[in-house]
Design a protein around this motif. Structure first.
Motif, short mmCIF file in Angstrom:
data_model
loop_
_atom_site.label_atom_id
_atom_site.label_comp_id
_atom_site.label_asym_id
_atom_site.label_seq_id
_atom_site.Cartn_x
_atom_site.Cartn_y
_atom_site.Cartn_z
N SER A 48 0.83 -1.21 0.00
CA SER A 48 0.00 0.00 0.00
C SER A 48 0.86 1.25 0.00
O SER A 48 0.54 2.25 -0.67
CB SER A 48 -0.94 -0.01 1.20
OG SER A 48 -0.22 -0.10 2.42
N ASP A 49 1.97 1.25 0.73
CA ASP A 49 2.88 2.40 0.73
C ASP A 49 3.48 2.64 -0.66
O ASP A 49 3.62 3.79 -1.10
CB ASP A 49 4.01 2.20 1.74
CG ASP A 49 3.59 2.51 3.16
OD1 ASP A 49 2.47 3.01 3.37
OD2 ASP A 49 4.40 2.26 4.09
N VAL A 53 0.94 4.34 -2.89
CA VAL A 53 0.84 5.77 -2.61
C VAL A 53 2.04 6.52 -3.19
O VAL A 53 1.89 7.61 -3.76
CB VAL A 53 0.72 6.02 -1.09
CG1 VAL A 53 0.76 7.51 -0.78
CG2 VAL A 53 -0.59 5.42 -0.56
N SER A 54 3.22 5.93 -3.10
CA SER A 54 4.40 6.57 -3.67
C SER A 54 4.30 6.66 -5.19
O SER A 54 4.68 7.68 -5.79
CB SER A 54 5.66 5.79 -3.28
OG SER A 54 5.91 5.90 -1.89
N TYR A 104 0.00 15.82 -3.35
CA TYR A 104 -0.39 15.17 -2.10
C TYR A 104 -1.06 16.15 -1.15
O TYR A 104 -2.05 15.82 -0.48
CB TYR A 104 0.83 14.54 -1.42
CG TYR A 104 1.35 13.33 -2.15
CD1 TYR A 104 0.71 12.10 -2.06
CD2 TYR A 104 2.50 13.41 -2.94
CE1 TYR A 104 1.20 10.98 -2.73
CE2 TYR A 104 2.99 12.30 -3.61
CZ TYR A 104 2.33 11.10 -3.51
OH TYR A 104 2.81 10.00 -4.17
N ASP A 164 -7.97 8.95 -5.41
CA ASP A 164 -6.95 9.71 -4.70
C ASP A 164 -7.51 10.28 -3.40
O ASP A 164 -6.87 10.22 -2.34
CB ASP A 164 -6.43 10.85 -5.58
CG ASP A 164 -5.57 10.36 -6.73
OD1 ASP A 164 -5.10 9.21 -6.68
OD2 ASP A 164 -5.39 11.14 -7.69
N LEU A 182 -7.88 7.34 -0.90
CA LEU A 182 -6.60 6.81 -0.43
C LEU A 182 -5.91 7.79 0.53
O LEU A 182 -5.24 7.37 1.48
CB LEU A 182 -5.68 6.52 -1.61
CG LEU A 182 -6.02 5.26 -2.42
CD1 LEU A 182 -5.33 5.32 -3.78
CD2 LEU A 182 -5.62 4.00 -1.66
N ALA A 183 -6.09 9.08 0.31
CA ALA A 183 -5.48 10.07 1.18
C ALA A 183 -6.06 10.03 2.58
O ALA A 183 -5.42 10.50 3.53
CB ALA A 183 -5.65 11.47 0.58
N THR A 209 -3.48 4.03 4.36
CA THR A 209 -2.63 4.76 3.43
C THR A 209 -2.43 6.23 3.79
O THR A 209 -1.57 6.90 3.21
CB THR A 209 -3.23 4.68 2.00
OG1 THR A 209 -4.65 4.98 2.07
CG2 THR A 209 -3.06 3.29 1.41
N ARG A 219 1.27 7.43 4.99
CA ARG A 219 2.24 7.60 3.91
C ARG A 219 1.88 8.81 3.05
O ARG A 219 2.76 9.57 2.62
CB ARG A 219 2.31 6.33 3.06
CG ARG A 219 3.14 6.43 1.77
CD ARG A 219 4.56 6.94 1.98
NE ARG A 219 5.37 6.03 2.76
CZ ARG A 219 6.20 5.15 2.25
NH1 ARG A 219 6.35 5.03 0.94
NH2 ARG A 219 6.92 4.37 3.03
N TRP A 220 0.60 9.00 2.79
CA TRP A 220 0.16 10.13 1.97
C TRP A 220 0.62 11.45 2.59
O TRP A 220 1.20 12.31 1.91
CB TRP A 220 -1.36 10.11 1.82
CG TRP A 220 -1.85 10.98 0.71
CD1 TRP A 220 -1.91 12.34 0.69
CD2 TRP A 220 -2.32 10.54 -0.58
NE1 TRP A 220 -2.40 12.79 -0.51
CE2 TRP A 220 -2.65 11.71 -1.31
CE3 TRP A 220 -2.50 9.29 -1.16
CZ2 TRP A 220 -3.17 11.65 -2.61
CZ3 TRP A 220 -3.00 9.24 -2.45
CH2 TRP A 220 -3.33 10.40 -3.16
#
Length: 317
Positions: free
Chosen positions: A187-188, A191-192, A226, A265, A268-269, A274, A277-278
């Motif tokens: 998952s990280d 996001v990257s 982000y 997006d 996920l944010a 996640t 990391r976001w």
């Protein structure tokens, strides 16, 4: 090969050791490479840069998108069910373009697919290699874009990737994470990888406003994407008319005029799996650059045997 969640750096090291020479090889025109078989990539580079016009423009954005769509076509889960799970980063999206471009998820990739095919055929390099090479070049063309390692030597794809393996912006977070984790990404890392949206634009979710960027600094690889997605917005499953605008399925109203916000997006944010990391990527340019480069290098090896590849990263300045 089923790529598990071990370090990409170890894979790159294995490949580099397998193909490294004690001294650089001259490729002519003042260019050198670690091994002679990398020299052809300077010719490919020149043609790719002519295509991109040495800019972080539409063709460069499409090349970056193509690299993900090709590589994510890999499912160990399907393989375990005695079904073909795709070859990952194998160039099937070029070799079997007639099949894979019919998948709605790949809409808009036609031009870059055929442009890269022509260059690959001209120099006799594999489709899987040129897709990942062009993506690495495209990132470097964008201000702030990190260097991405490039390993060459992928064999030709043997079959089209199954339909339905590319996540969609209207999928739930559960669905998206399950899909990328099946392919071998965390998952990280997902996001990257979404840092690519910092230089991307939307074209086909809402075709009435093509070319709308995902942040207010399109063409610059920075953290604004982000940070902007963390700002308030709201979702209307659509298309539904409201407050003077139309939202389409997969879209969230962006807080700034001139931006486009994907529902995936936005979700996920904010998802607890996640969000951390976001937020960290939104506050650190160096972290965004380094984690994106590592995740891209890993993604480029999905479905591949890294031990048979050789390192031509030095061709990309």
């Amino acid at each position: 090969m089923k790529l598990s969640l071990f370090s990409t750096l170890s894979l790159v090291s294995i490949a580099a050791r397998a193909g490294a020479s004690s001294s650089p090889t001259s490729c002519g025109n003042g260019r050198t490479a670690s091994i002679a078989t990398c020299c052809i990539w300077y010719n490919v580079l020149d043609d790719i840069q002519d295509l991109f016009e040495r800019q972080c423009g539409d063709d460069a954005h499409d090349a970056l998108r193509l690299s993900f769509h090709d590589a994510i076509g890999f499912s160990p889960k399907l393989n375990s069910q005695q079904k073909f799970g795709g070859g990952g980063a194998d160039g099937s999206l070029i070799k079997f373009a007639a099949t894979e471009l019919a998948d709605p998820s790949n809409e808009g990739l036609e031009s870059i697919v055929f442009a890269e095919k022509d260059i690959a055929d001209k120099y006799g390099v594999s489709y899987g290699d040129i897709i990942q090479f062009a993506a690495a070049v495209s990132v470097r063309n964008c201000p702030g874009g990190p260097r991405i390692s490039f390993l060459a030597g992928r064999p030709d794809a043997i079959q089209a990737a199954p339909a339905g393996l590319v996540p969609n912006p209207f999928d739930s977070v559960d669905t998206i994470l399950a899909r990328v984790q099946d392919a071998g990404l965390t998952s990280d890392e997902l996001v990257s990888l979404l840092a690519s949206h910092s230089v991307g634009v939307q074209e086909h979710i809402d075709e009435s406003i093509p070319g709308t960027p995902f942040d207010l600094t399109p063409g610059v690889f920075d953290t604004n994407f982000y940070r902007d997605v963390l700002l308030p917005g709201f979702i209307i499953p659509g298309p539904v008319l409201g407050f003077g605008f139309t939202l389409h399925k997969g879209e969230v109203q962006a807080p700034f005029i001139g931006e486009f916000r994907l529902q995936s997006d936005f979700a996920l944010a904010r998802d607890p799996r996640t969000a951390s990391r976001w937020k960290s990527l939104g506050s650190s340019q160096s972290l965004m650059q380094s984690t994106f480069a590592t995740a891209m290098a890993k993604m480029a090896l999905l479905g591949q045997n890294a031990g048979t590849l050789y390192d031509c990263s030095s061709v990309i300045s």
